[in-house]
Design a protein around this motif. Structure first.
Motif, PDB file in Angstrom:
ATOM      1  N   PRO A 413       0.905  -1.296   0.132  1.00 14.54           N
ATOM      2  CA  PRO A 413      -0.196  -0.003  -0.053  1.00 14.54           C
ATOM      3  C   PRO A 413       0.789   1.490   0.033  1.00 14.54           C
ATOM      4  CG  PRO A 413       0.072  -0.920   2.261  1.00 14.54           C
ATOM      5  CD  PRO A 413       0.726  -2.175   1.254  1.00 14.54           C
ATOM      6  N   GLU A 414       0.118   2.365  -0.504  1.00 16.34           N
ATOM      7  CA  GLU A 414       1.081   3.441  -0.588  1.00 16.34           C
ATOM      8  C   GLU A 414       0.213   4.678   0.090  1.00 16.34           C
ATOM      9  OE1 GLU A 414       1.666   4.609  -5.007  1.00 16.34           O
ATOM     10  OE2 GLU A 414       1.739   2.597  -5.393  1.00 16.34           O
ATOM     11  N   PRO A 415       0.765   5.844   0.784  1.00 20.47           N
ATOM     12  CA  PRO A 415      -0.060   6.768   1.335  1.00 20.47           C
ATOM     13  C   PRO A 415      -0.922   7.533   0.354  1.00 20.47           C
ATOM     14  CG  PRO A 415       2.239   6.748   2.190  1.00 20.47           C
ATOM     15  CD  PRO A 415       2.173   6.016   0.848  1.00 20.47           C
ATOM     16  N   PHE A 416      -1.939   7.907   0.835  1.00 18.49           N
ATOM     17  CA  PHE A 416      -2.947   8.589  -0.169  1.00 18.49           C
ATOM     18  C   PHE A 416      -3.569   9.514   0.753  1.00 18.49           C
ATOM     19  CE2 PHE A 416      -7.217   9.411  -2.260  1.00 18.49           C
ATOM     20  CZ  PHE A 416      -6.786   9.892  -3.284  1.00 18.49           C
ATOM     21  N   LEU A 417      -3.409  10.650   0.848  1.00 19.88           N
ATOM     22  CA  LEU A 417      -3.920  11.844   1.617  1.00 19.88           C
ATOM     23  C   LEU A 417      -3.838  11.269   3.102  1.00 19.88           C
ATOM     24  CD1 LEU A 417      -7.349  13.014  -0.271  1.00 19.88           C
ATOM     25  CD2 LEU A 417      -4.888  14.088  -0.387  1.00 19.88           C
ATOM     26  N   ASP A 418      -4.775  11.108   3.822  1.00 20.26           N
ATOM     27  CA  ASP A 418      -4.853  10.388   5.074  1.00 20.26           C
ATOM     28  C   ASP A 418      -4.927   8.961   5.358  1.00 20.26           C
ATOM     29  OD1 ASP A 418      -7.527  10.392   4.512  1.00 20.26           O
ATOM     30  OD2 ASP A 418      -8.060  10.137   6.704  1.00 20.26           O
ATOM     31  N   GLY A 419      -5.251   8.410   3.839  1.00 18.42           N
ATOM     32  CA  GLY A 419      -5.515   6.830   3.794  1.00 18.42           C
ATOM     33  C   GLY A 419      -4.428   6.256   2.958  1.00 18.42           C
ATOM     34  N   CYS A 420      -4.834   5.293   2.035  1.00 21.05           N
ATOM     35  CA  CYS A 420      -4.034   4.596   1.374  1.00 21.05           C
ATOM     36  C   CYS A 420      -4.492   4.347   0.018  1.00 21.05           C
ATOM     37  CB  CYS A 420      -3.563   3.457   2.210  1.00 21.05           C
ATOM     38  SG  CYS A 420      -4.864   1.915   2.369  1.00 21.05           S
ATOM     39  N   ARG A 421      -3.757   3.713  -0.694  1.00 19.85           N
ATOM     40  CA  ARG A 421      -3.572   3.271  -2.176  1.00 19.85           C
ATOM     41  C   ARG A 421      -3.178   1.894  -2.386  1.00 19.85           C
ATOM     42  NH1 ARG A 421      -1.709   5.688  -7.864  1.00 19.85           N
ATOM     43  NH2 ARG A 421      -2.490   4.099  -9.224  1.00 19.85           N
ATOM     44  N   ARG A 422      -3.998   0.846  -2.731  1.00 24.06           N
ATOM     45  CA  ARG A 422      -3.243  -0.328  -3.500  1.00 24.06           C
ATOM     46  C   ARG A 422      -3.692  -0.594  -4.813  1.00 24.06           C
ATOM     47  NH1 ARG A 422      -3.813  -5.826  -0.066  1.00 24.06           N
ATOM     48  NH2 ARG A 422      -5.846  -5.541  -0.798  1.00 24.06           N
ATOM     49  N   ALA A 423      -2.664  -0.603  -5.750  1.00 31.89           N
ATOM     50  CA  ALA A 423      -3.100  -0.788  -7.181  1.00 31.89           C
ATOM     51  C   ALA A 423      -4.096   0.322  -7.646  1.00 31.89           C
ATOM     52  CB  ALA A 423      -3.582  -2.333  -7.270  1.00 31.89           C
ATOM     53  N   ALA A 424      -5.110   0.003  -7.928  1.00 39.29           N
ATOM     54  CA  ALA A 424      -6.187   0.899  -8.475  1.00 39.29           C
ATOM     55  C   ALA A 424      -7.461   1.179  -7.337  1.00 39.29           C
ATOM     56  CB  ALA A 424      -6.677   0.315  -9.974  1.00 39.29           C
ATOM     57  N   VAL A 425      -7.037   0.997  -6.233  1.00 39.44           N
ATOM     58  CA  VAL A 425      -8.058   1.119  -5.151  1.00 39.44           C
ATOM     59  C   VAL A 425      -7.531   2.298  -4.108  1.00 39.44           C
ATOM     60  CG1 VAL A 425      -9.723   0.211  -3.433  1.00 39.44           C
ATOM     61  CG2 VAL A 425      -8.936  -1.290  -5.189  1.00 39.44           C
ATOM     62  N   TRP A 426      -8.170   3.385  -3.987  1.00 40.76           N
ATOM     63  CA  TRP A 426      -7.942   4.647  -3.358  1.00 40.76           C
ATOM     64  C   TRP A 426      -8.923   4.569  -2.030  1.00 40.76           C
ATOM     65  CZ3 TRP A 426      -7.668   4.622  -8.397  1.00 40.76           C
ATOM     66  CH2 TRP A 426      -6.559   5.043  -9.179  1.00 40.76           C
ATOM     67  N   GLY A 427      -8.469   5.084  -0.950  1.00 45.37           N
ATOM     68  CA  GLY A 427      -9.383   5.210   0.091  1.00 45.37           C
ATOM     69  C   GLY A 427      -8.804   6.579   0.938  1.00 45.37           C
TER      70      GLY A 427
END
Length: 510
Positions: A413-427
């Motif tokens: 998983p990668e950081p995305f804003l305060d959440g995370c991203r894995r492949a083509a799914v963001w949260g």
């Protein structure tokens, strides 16, 4: 309008029905008054809405009141919406007072709050009237909900307590507007009728001269003038209060510039909240936004969004009952983009532990992100700032669910804003992120690449300017189609004395 030490003038905008146009007229009046150099504030004593925002003072208030404040050119604050009800099901709502939740209530237990909330509402209105030149109040539902009149704090109960003149707005597009206006007035007791000072016809299409005889007859029947006939204009209002105002489409998408549209499907759950997150997408040229309630409606979408929810566990169960969970999971397995926002982000987790909102304990999530959710008693209310794609992002948070990410997961998983991203799914739990133009364009570019779409965002789209233009259009409606002189006189002088009582005007005597 008001001078030092003087209570600011005010009026109440009521409606014959929900969605008659109270929010629009209130915003339009605020915009028009602000243009006249008046320091004006909006006010809604009690709002029932799942669309809310965190104001600069840290309070949670209705999104519509925040945008009415924007129309007025002032910062929103807790006093502008002292009571906010957030439905969690068919029978209960979270009660938010002065921006903070104080508990859950159903229709019967809510009665126990009424006297306290009445005091809070009147104190908040008095606070605004002491700090502003004028206050434009918005009612809730209809003042003719006679079964609720005894405990009313938002319509005629407020008007009587604060001696407010009332404009009654009716939606002519629904049909029966004259009956609705006359009937609303007739159902009120005489003391309430005495404050109804005029009517506003909303959403009119057609020739004004054909309407004029009806306006004259309504005046003759009620003794009250029609102070405005507002024409139908598409796409005026973003920030609607609840999902009842949603059509199948959020509204017409902006016309494609590149010749290739990016198709976005938003899952419309029964308790959808803060769906205003997608408003900024609807003004992006070439982005086609639609709501979906069945798996086949996700077919062909380049991006599926799971939006916020007031009842995450219940809405996830609803998705499972319709097969939407499998459809979203299948998309993710095929590398098709999925974004979860707040409650939608929580649904993407492996597990959701909720002893607060639903009392369901631990239930499985969709398992599309390496996260676990646990609901906390205290609600998070924040206005965070961060970066993503090298772009600054300002947003707001409203949630009980706390998300923990397993950063050691093999899925990287990668950081995305305060959440995370894995492949083509963001949260993310951040609401309002798409209102940041640079971030929105960068995210949509990434989505298009992942979806294999040739779409690219057009440079220069400015969401804040688009919203300001719509607020200006509301101000123009008031300036051009309402008797603003009469409105100012009402605010300054109150409802005229001696307005006639329209029968029955009270209970039938047997």
């Amino acid at each position: 309008m008001s001078g030092a030490g003087r209570t600011a003038p005010a009026l109440l905008v009521a409606g014959t029905t929900s969605d008659a146009g109270k929010s629009v007229v209130t915003a339009g009046l605020c915009r028009w008054l602000a243009r006249q150099g008046v320091k004006v504030a909006p006010f809604k004593a009690q709002n029932m809405s799942l669309n809310s925002v965190v104001a600069p003072d840290g309070s949670e208030i209705g999104r519509a009141q925040a945008m009415q404040a924007a129309a007025a050119g002032v910062e929103p604050c807790a006093a502008m919406n002292p009571v906010l009800l957030k439905p969690g099901g068919d029978r209960s709502s979270q009660v938010v007072v002065r921006g903070r939740p104080i508990g859950e209530a159903d229709a019967l237990s809510y009665r126990g709050y009424k006297e306290r909330l009445r005091e809070v509402a009147l104190e908040s209105l008095a606070e605004l009237r002491a700090g502003y030149d004028a206050v434009v109040c918005e009612g809730a539902g209809s003042p003719a909900e006679i079964n609720l009149r005894d405990g009313d704090i938002a319509n005629m109960g407020l008007a009587r307590a604060a001696d407010l003149p009332v404009l009654l707005v009716g939606d002519i597009d629904r049909g029966g507007v004259f009956a609705a206006m006359h009937g609303t007035l007739a159902l009120l007791e005489p003391a309430d009728q005495a404050l109804i000072a005029g009517f506003v016809v909303n959403k009119f299409r057609g020739a004004r001269e054909l309407l004029e005889p009806g306006l004259d007859m309504l005046r003759d029947l009620t003794g009250r003038p029609v102070l405005g006939v507002l024409p139908w204009l598409d796409g005026l209002w973003l920030d609607v209060e609840d999902s009842l105002a949603l059509s199948v489409d959020r509204g017409p998408a902006a016309p494609p510039v590149t010749g290739t549209a990016l198709r976005v499907a938003v899952v419309r759950t029964p308790r959808i909240s803060n769906f205003t997150d997608i408003d900024a997408l609807t003004v992006e040229p070439g982005v086609d936004v639609r709501f979906a309630t069945a798996p086949h409606e996700l077919d062909g979408a380049d991006l599926v969004i799971l939006p916020g929810s007031r009842a995450t566990v219940a809405d996830l169960a609803w998705m499972r009952g319709r097969g939407l969970d499998a459809a979203v999971a299948d998309r993710a397995r095929r590398g098709r983009p999925v974004l979860g926002i707040c409650g939608g982000f929580q649904m993407l987790a492996r597990t959701i532990t909720d002893e607060v909102e639903s009392g369901a304990g631990t239930v499985p999530g969709l398992g599309l992100l390496p996260t676990a959710v646990r609901f906390a008693e205290e609600k998070t209310l924040a206005r965070p700032r961060g970066t993503a794609y090298g772009e600054d992002v300002r947003a707001y948070e409203i949630h009980h669910g706390q998300v923990e990410t397993d950063w050691s997961d093999a899925g990287a998983p990668e950081p995305f804003l305060d959440g995370c991203r894995r492949a083509a799914v963001w949260g993310t739990t951040w609401h309002g992120a798409f209102e940041n133009d640079g971030f929105r364009r960068a995210f949509l570019t990434d989505v298009a690449t992942a979806a294999g779409s040739a779409f690219r965002p057009a440079p220069g789209t400015d969401f804040a300017a688009a919203r300001a233009a719509r607020l200006d259009a509301l101000g123009d409606l008031v300036a051009e189609h309402m008797d603003t002189g009469a409105v100012l006189r009402l605010m300054e002088q109150g409802a005229p004395a001696g307005l006639p009582v329209v029968p029955p005007g009270g209970p039938v005597r047997r």
